[in-house]
Design an enzyme around this catalytic site. Structure first.
Site, PDB file in Angstrom:
ATOM      1  N   PHE A  11       0.993  -1.002   0.393  1.00 49.97           N
ATOM      2  CA  PHE A  11      -0.183  -0.041   0.057  1.00 49.97           C
ATOM      3  C   PHE A  11       0.661   1.491  -0.379  1.00 49.97           C
ATOM      4  O   PHE A  11       1.015   2.321  -0.834  1.00 49.97           O
ATOM      5  CB  PHE A  11      -0.917  -0.333   1.375  1.00 49.97           C
ATOM      6  CG  PHE A  11      -1.496   1.507   1.629  1.00 49.97           C
ATOM      7  CD1 PHE A  11      -1.943   2.438   0.496  1.00 49.97           C
ATOM      8  CD2 PHE A  11      -1.553   1.324   3.598  1.00 49.97           C
ATOM      9  CE1 PHE A  11      -2.872   3.264   1.517  1.00 49.97           C
ATOM     10  CE2 PHE A  11      -2.139   2.876   3.546  1.00 49.97           C
ATOM     11  CZ  PHE A  11      -2.571   3.257   2.567  1.00 49.97           C
ATOM     12  N   THR A  35       2.185  -9.626   0.349  1.00 54.14           N
ATOM     13  CA  THR A  35       0.905  -9.732   1.053  1.00 54.14           C
ATOM     14  C   THR A  35       0.210  -7.970   0.324  1.00 54.14           C
ATOM     15  O   THR A  35      -0.396  -7.547  -0.972  1.00 54.14           O
ATOM     16  CB  THR A  35       0.740  -8.637   2.483  1.00 54.14           C
ATOM     17  OG1 THR A  35       1.277  -7.724   2.983  1.00 54.14           O
ATOM     18  CG2 THR A  35       0.332  -9.449   3.577  1.00 54.14           C
ATOM     19  N   ASP A  60      12.711 -12.529  -0.900  1.00 52.71           N
ATOM     20  CA  ASP A  60      12.676 -11.948   0.266  1.00 52.71           C
ATOM     21  C   ASP A  60      13.427 -11.299   1.209  1.00 52.71           C
ATOM     22  O   ASP A  60      14.509 -11.318   1.043  1.00 52.71           O
ATOM     23  CB  ASP A  60      11.869 -13.565   1.558  1.00 52.71           C
ATOM     24  CG  ASP A  60      11.479 -13.378   2.585  1.00 52.71           C
ATOM     25  OD1 ASP A  60      12.019 -12.632   3.606  1.00 52.71           O
ATOM     26  OD2 ASP A  60      10.552 -13.567   3.079  1.00 52.71           O
ATOM     27  N   SER A 125       6.740   2.567  13.588  1.00 52.90           N
ATOM     28  CA  SER A 125       5.620   2.277  13.695  1.00 52.90           C
ATOM     29  C   SER A 125       5.242   3.662  15.367  1.00 52.90           C
ATOM     30  O   SER A 125       5.126   3.290  16.019  1.00 52.90           O
ATOM     31  CB  SER A 125       4.643   1.151  13.849  1.00 52.90           C
ATOM     32  OG  SER A 125       3.465   1.048  14.321  1.00 52.90           O
ATOM     33  N   TYR A 150       4.269  -7.270  17.562  1.00 48.49           N
ATOM     34  CA  TYR A 150       4.437  -6.475  16.221  1.00 48.49           C
ATOM     35  C   TYR A 150       4.861  -5.034  16.406  1.00 48.49           C
ATOM     36  O   TYR A 150       6.107  -4.718  16.025  1.00 48.49           O
ATOM     37  CB  TYR A 150       3.052  -5.622  15.259  1.00 48.49           C
ATOM     38  CG  TYR A 150       3.407  -4.743  14.419  1.00 48.49           C
ATOM     39  CD1 TYR A 150       3.341  -5.173  13.341  1.00 48.49           C
ATOM     40  CD2 TYR A 150       2.527  -3.457  15.220  1.00 48.49           C
ATOM     41  CE1 TYR A 150       3.512  -3.813  12.207  1.00 48.49           C
ATOM     42  CE2 TYR A 150       2.801  -2.007  14.019  1.00 48.49           C
ATOM     43  CZ  TYR A 150       2.959  -2.660  12.709  1.00 48.49           C
ATOM     44  OH  TYR A 150       3.033  -2.098  12.008  1.00 48.49           O
ATOM     45  N   ASN A 179      -1.629   6.350  12.089  1.00 46.40           N
ATOM     46  CA  ASN A 179      -2.664   4.692  10.761  1.00 46.40           C
ATOM     47  C   ASN A 179      -2.375   5.484   9.874  1.00 46.40           C
ATOM     48  O   ASN A 179      -3.417   6.803   9.804  1.00 46.40           O
ATOM     49  CB  ASN A 179      -4.377   5.158  11.643  1.00 46.40           C
ATOM     50  CG  ASN A 179      -4.247   4.216  13.197  1.00 46.40           C
ATOM     51  OD1 ASN A 179      -3.317   4.034  13.834  1.00 46.40           O
ATOM     52  ND2 ASN A 179      -5.170   2.915  12.680  1.00 46.40           N
ATOM     53  N   VAL A 193      -8.252   0.649   8.555  1.00 45.43           N
ATOM     54  CA  VAL A 193      -9.808   0.704   8.818  1.00 45.43           C
ATOM     55  C   VAL A 193     -11.162   1.240   8.444  1.00 45.43           C
ATOM     56  O   VAL A 193     -12.147   0.644   7.892  1.00 45.43           O
ATOM     57  CB  VAL A 193     -10.340   0.873  11.252  1.00 45.43           C
ATOM     58  CG1 VAL A 193      -9.498   2.355  10.573  1.00 45.43           C
ATOM     59  CG2 VAL A 193     -11.601   0.496  11.396  1.00 45.43           C
ATOM     60  N   ARG A 217      -7.775   6.846  17.240  1.00 44.08           N
ATOM     61  CA  ARG A 217      -6.014   6.922  16.479  1.00 44.08           C
ATOM     62  C   ARG A 217      -6.334   8.615  15.511  1.00 44.08           C
ATOM     63  O   ARG A 217      -7.220   8.917  15.371  1.00 44.08           O
ATOM     64  CB  ARG A 217      -6.962   5.739  15.313  1.00 44.08           C
ATOM     65  CG  ARG A 217      -7.210   4.678  15.969  1.00 44.08           C
ATOM     66  CD  ARG A 217      -5.605   4.099  15.992  1.00 44.08           C
ATOM     67  NE  ARG A 217      -6.099   2.770  17.049  1.00 44.08           N
ATOM     68  CZ  ARG A 217      -5.907   2.385  18.523  1.00 44.08           C
ATOM     69  NH1 ARG A 217      -6.429   3.226  19.063  1.00 44.08           N
ATOM     70  NH2 ARG A 217      -6.216   1.011  18.692  1.00 44.08           N
ATOM     71  N   GLY A 278      -3.575  -6.162  22.520  1.00 42.93           N
ATOM     72  CA  GLY A 278      -3.171  -5.854  21.821  1.00 42.93           C
ATOM     73  C   GLY A 278      -2.906  -4.405  21.181  1.00 42.93           C
ATOM     74  O   GLY A 278      -2.683  -3.539  20.513  1.00 42.93           O
TER      75      GLY A 278
END
Ligand SMILES: NC(=O)c1ccc[n+]([C@@H]2O[C@H](COP(=O)([O-])OP(=O)(O)OC[C@H]3O[C@@H](n4cnc5c(N)ncnc54)[C@H](O)[C@@H]3O)[C@@H](O)[C@H]2O)c1
Length: 330
Positions: A11, A35, A60, A125, A150, A179, A193, A217, A278
């Site tokens: 993405f 993904t 990979d 993150s 994560y 996010n 979401v 968020r 989490g």
């Protein structure tokens, strides 16, 4: 600039690839397509102007061949975005998560060091690195407190890059992303979401809000995020460390659902389920440091970004056969 982008088919990675190519840079993309969607790179592959400036390797990030790929690309900048991004899957399978997110990142550090790359820009993150901060919006000086495998693994990546800076004079910038949302985010994934709610509403499936909808968020648009990556790449080599990338604004999940429903002309209510392990109750990032050192600030307001995302979702999500009727009835 000669660049190498890991997670190029994802993405955020594919949006970054398009931006780099549009600005005339060379890009070697690396992805294992676990993904990532090859179609995300259709524009990059097909546009004539980009021929010769873009190549894609299916590999990979943990693979030994990465060393030769990075050496062959001889990049000025490595953008490291490849990751296992499913927080809840990291809870059920922390070893798998750690292999990609820790061992994969070490391999990227090693390959970059051997190729003499100074600038590595890492997708950290920001939403999970601080745990439950004492104040919001949280800035980079707040103690870290990862609360999921994560979050631990993504933070370990930051620490490895910091160690490589000390040991080998590398100049890493870790962008602590809030996010991220926007076109190309998987509507079938668990993380995004806005894509998940939008897709549910478009297909007439019930959307699930975990908890009572009051958790908040900090939603930042993907175009603004790739702008931060480009600024980080071009920043003076003395600029290193972690930089929050968000808006500083908290929005509840319930409000996000309502905004998406309004953008789609829908009025159905979501169903509720218990909060998942989490998950945080609230987060928002203070981005003063990014503004000061990278000259970055978010430009796209949430309602505008939701409209852009919903327009894109309409082109990729199949509506149910009675969709028009459902819209008229609402
Ligand atoms: N989306 C967000 O809100 C958000 C927030 C904070 C941080 N991030 C970070 O940003 C980065 C990109 O996330 P995204 O939302 O675009 O996710 P994504 O799943 O769309 O992209 C990740 C990409 O990495 C690839 N990949 C996964 N494992 C790989 C491996 N072992 N080797 C090579 N490629 C591999 C996938 O195929 C995919 O193309 C990740 O590092 C993620 O941790 C994202």
């Amino acid at each position: 600039m000669r660049t190498l982008v890991t997670g190029a088919a994802g993405f955020i990675g594919s949006t970054l690839v398009d931006r780099l190519l549009a600005e005339g840079h060379q890009v070697v993309g690396v992805d294992n397509f676990s993904t990532g969607n090859p179609a995300n790179l259709d524009a990059a592959k097909s546009r004539g102007a980009y021929r010769g400036r873009f190549s894609l390797m299916k590999v990979d990030v943990q693979a030994p061949e990465l060393t030769d790929i990075v050496a062959g690309a001889n990049p000025d900048v490595v953008f490291h975005l490849a990751a296992h991004v499913d927080l809840r899957a990291s809870v059920s399978n922390p070893e798998f998560d750690a292999r990609t997110n820790i061992l994969g990142t070490i391999n990227v550090c090693e390959a970059s060091r051997r190729a003499g790359v100074k600038r590595v820009v890492y997708a950290a993150s920001g939403g999970s690195r601080y745990g439950v901060p004492a104040r919001l919006p949280v800035d980079e000086s707040c103690p870290v407190g990862p609360l999921s495998p994560y979050a631990v693994a993504k933070l370990a990546g930051e620490f490895y890059l910091g160690a490589y800076a000390e040991m080998y004079g590398m100049a890493p910038i870790c962008l602590g992303l809030a996010n991220v949302y926007g076109p190309r985010q998987s509507p079938t994934g668990e993380a995004g979401v806005i894509a998940v709610f939008g897709s549910a509403l478009l297909t007439g499936r019930p959307a699930t809000v975990y908890g009572d909808g009051t958790s908040t968020r900090d939603y930042v648009y993907v175009g603004d995020v790739v702008d931060a990556f480009v600024r980080a790449a071009e920043a003076p080599v003395a600029v290193v460390g972690t930089y929050n990338i968000g808006t500083g604004i908290q929005t509840t999940v319930a409000d996000v659902y309502r905004m998406i429903a309004r953008a789609l002309g829908e009025s159905s209510e979501p169903r509720h389920a218990t909060v998942r392990t989490g998950e945080l109750q609230a987060i928002a990032l203070d981005t003063s440091r990014s503004e000061r050192d990278l000259g970055w600030r978010p430009a796209v307001k949430l309602y505008e970004g939701i409209h852009r995302t919903v327009s894109w979702l309409r082109t990729v999500v199949e509506p149910p056969s009675n969709y028009e009727g459902a819209c008229r009835a609402s």
